[in-house]
Scaffold this motif. Structure first.
Motif, PDB file in Angstrom:
ATOM      1  N   TYR A 149      31.541   0.729  -8.486  1.00 21.56           N
ATOM      2  CA  TYR A 149      30.199   1.143  -8.881  1.00 21.56           C
ATOM      3  C   TYR A 149      30.149   2.079 -10.097  1.00 21.56           C
ATOM      4  O   TYR A 149      29.087   2.230 -10.696  1.00 21.56           O
ATOM      5  CB  TYR A 149      29.504   1.846  -7.715  1.00 21.56           C
ATOM      6  CG  TYR A 149      29.333   0.990  -6.492  1.00 21.56           C
ATOM      7  CD1 TYR A 149      28.576  -0.167  -6.526  1.00 21.56           C
ATOM      8  CD2 TYR A 149      29.941   1.352  -5.280  1.00 21.56           C
ATOM      9  CE1 TYR A 149      28.421  -0.957  -5.392  1.00 21.56           C
ATOM     10  CE2 TYR A 149      29.789   0.572  -4.143  1.00 21.56           C
ATOM     11  CZ  TYR A 149      29.034  -0.585  -4.216  1.00 21.56           C
ATOM     12  OH  TYR A 149      28.886  -1.358  -3.101  1.00 21.56           O
ATOM     13  N   CYS A 150      31.256   2.715 -10.432  1.00 23.07           N
ATOM     14  CA  CYS A 150      31.190   3.850 -11.358  1.00 23.07           C
ATOM     15  C   CYS A 150      31.466   3.466 -12.809  1.00 23.07           C
ATOM     16  O   CYS A 150      32.373   2.677 -13.099  1.00 23.07           O
ATOM     17  CB  CYS A 150      32.176   4.927 -10.928  1.00 23.07           C
ATOM     18  SG  CYS A 150      31.814   5.596  -9.290  1.00 23.07           S
ATOM     19  N   TYR A 182      22.803  11.866 -12.028  1.00 20.09           N
ATOM     20  CA  TYR A 182      23.468  11.118 -10.962  1.00 20.09           C
ATOM     21  C   TYR A 182      23.415   9.617 -11.228  1.00 20.09           C
ATOM     22  O   TYR A 182      24.397   8.896 -10.999  1.00 20.09           O
ATOM     23  CB  TYR A 182      22.812  11.443  -9.624  1.00 20.09           C
ATOM     24  CG  TYR A 182      23.614  11.022  -8.413  1.00 20.09           C
ATOM     25  CD1 TYR A 182      24.626  11.838  -7.916  1.00 20.09           C
ATOM     26  CD2 TYR A 182      23.350   9.824  -7.761  1.00 20.09           C
ATOM     27  CE1 TYR A 182      25.362  11.465  -6.792  1.00 20.09           C
ATOM     28  CE2 TYR A 182      24.076   9.440  -6.638  1.00 20.09           C
ATOM     29  CZ  TYR A 182      25.079  10.262  -6.165  1.00 20.09           C
ATOM     30  OH  TYR A 182      25.809   9.889  -5.058  1.00 20.09           O
ATOM     31  N   SER A 183      22.285   9.143 -11.740  1.00 20.97           N
ATOM     32  CA  SER A 183      22.163   7.709 -12.022  1.00 20.97           C
ATOM     33  C   SER A 183      23.107   7.289 -13.143  1.00 20.97           C
ATOM     34  O   SER A 183      23.527   6.124 -13.204  1.00 20.97           O
ATOM     35  CB  SER A 183      20.722   7.352 -12.381  1.00 20.97           C
ATOM     36  OG  SER A 183      20.335   7.973 -13.601  1.00 20.97           O
ATOM     37  N   SER A 184      23.473   8.226 -14.032  1.00 18.56           N
ATOM     38  CA  SER A 184      24.393   7.907 -15.136  1.00 18.56           C
ATOM     39  C   SER A 184      25.812   7.658 -14.641  1.00 18.56           C
ATOM     40  O   SER A 184      26.643   7.133 -15.395  1.00 18.56           O
ATOM     41  CB  SER A 184      24.404   9.036 -16.165  1.00 18.56           C
ATOM     42  OG  SER A 184      23.145   9.191 -16.778  1.00 18.56           O
ATOM     43  N   GLY A 243      26.636   5.532 -12.425  1.00 11.79           N
ATOM     44  CA  GLY A 243      26.778   4.117 -12.106  1.00 11.79           C
ATOM     45  C   GLY A 243      27.035   3.255 -13.323  1.00 11.79           C
ATOM     46  O   GLY A 243      26.594   3.554 -14.437  1.00 11.79           O
ATOM     47  N   SER A 290      24.063   2.156  -9.641  1.00  9.03           N
ATOM     48  CA  SER A 290      23.485   3.483  -9.450  1.00  9.03           C
ATOM     49  C   SER A 290      22.705   3.563  -8.154  1.00  9.03           C
ATOM     50  O   SER A 290      22.773   4.567  -7.432  1.00  9.03           O
ATOM     51  CB  SER A 290      22.583   3.833 -10.638  1.00  9.03           C
ATOM     52  OG  SER A 290      23.327   3.930 -11.836  1.00  9.03           O
ATOM     53  N   ASP A 291      21.963   2.498  -7.836  1.00  4.51           N
ATOM     54  CA  ASP A 291      21.224   2.469  -6.571  1.00  4.51           C
ATOM     55  C   ASP A 291      22.172   2.593  -5.383  1.00  4.51           C
ATOM     56  O   ASP A 291      21.863   3.280  -4.392  1.00  4.51           O
ATOM     57  CB  ASP A 291      20.422   1.175  -6.465  1.00  4.51           C
ATOM     58  CG  ASP A 291      19.236   1.139  -7.428  1.00  4.51           C
ATOM     59  OD1 ASP A 291      18.841   2.221  -7.912  1.00  4.51           O
ATOM     60  OD2 ASP A 291      18.720   0.042  -7.698  1.00  4.51           O
TER      61      ASP A 291
END
Length: 251
Positions: A89-90, A117-119, A121, A127-128
């Motif tokens: 995911y990262c 935090y969304s960055s 992903g 990110s979700d």
């Protein structure tokens, strides 16, 4: 013979370059990160550093509260690269954040704004998924802050009361520099007078000098410890909430 010489020279080059290659690599520390709720995904103007609106919108809202990295407030304004470690995911670069708050989570060093935090992903769907985890394993390293187009500024804190009480926050400090002390010039005594770290990044003084106010601040960074004095003074009719350009910047 030629082959042996070339092999020997190649080995010498590797030996000479190896220390440079090793020292050029970023050093990352393993930790954990989570996020806090925000109605617009930006930071919070009520953070423990005392940055106010600057702490909400700086770096396009990619900000973070920290625990041990807060360091009694001297960590306020520091910049970090934070990347999570789940290869599924990262994103490999992760998020670049500015410290604007203090916060403790579930054995976490970082409590990120939703934007930051969304960055982490690699794409919106990833990110979700990270948001569903809530807490993720990360690694981080300190990086230089960059504020293109901005000099260092003195922000007069909203709690200041002209002319009897002055509190200031120093913002837009580039590079990897910590502010350790702030002093105000006392013209009648011809000496520098220490200001108090009230909390976070807020420095204050009761009964500040009348007239223009000259400040200097001590920074520690890659260049060592040094005092920096602004080219511009805070005007004699200073106002709470106003910002004043120092006309200086650090590397």
């Amino acid at each position: 013979m030629d082959f042996a010489c070339r092999s020997f020279l190649g080995l010498v080059c590797i030996i000479l370059l190896l220390p440079l290659l090793c020292t050029s690599q970023d050093t990352f520390t393993r930790s954990r990160a989570t996020y806090y709720g925000s109605p617009d995904c930006y930071g919070t103007p009520t953070g423990a550093c005392g940055f106010g609106e600057f702490g909400r919108t700086v770096n396009d809202g990619s900000v973070s509260g920290v625990s041990r990295l807060y360091r009694g407030g001297s960590g306020c304004g520091a910049c970090y690269q934070v990347r999570c470690t789940n290869p599924k995911y990262c994103h490999e670069n992760g998020a670049y954040v500015v410290v604007t708050d203090y916060g403790e989570g579930d054995n976490t060093d970082f409590i990120l704004s939703p934007r930051a935090y969304s960055s982490l992903g690699s794409n919106p769907d990833a990110s979700d998924e990270l948001f569903k985890y809530g807490v993720v394993e990360v690694e981080y390293t300190r990086v230089s802050c960059r504020f293109d187009g901005y000099n260092i500024q003195y922000k007069v804190h909203e709690h200041s009361k002209y002319p009897d009480y002055l509190a200031v926050v120093i913002i837009y400090v580039a590079g990897q520099n910590d502010i350790n002390a702030v002093e105000v010039w006392q013209e009648d005594c011809q000496e520098w007078r220490a200001m108090r770290r009230a909390y976070g990044a807020v420095w204050d003084a009761a009964n500040p000098p009348s007239g223009e106010i000259n400040l200097r601040f001590q920074v520690s960074g890659s260049a060592g410890v040094t005092w920096v004095q602004s080219r511009n003074a805070i005007p004699s009719d200073w106002k709470a909430g106003a910002t004043y350009d120092t006309e200086v910047q650090l590397d």
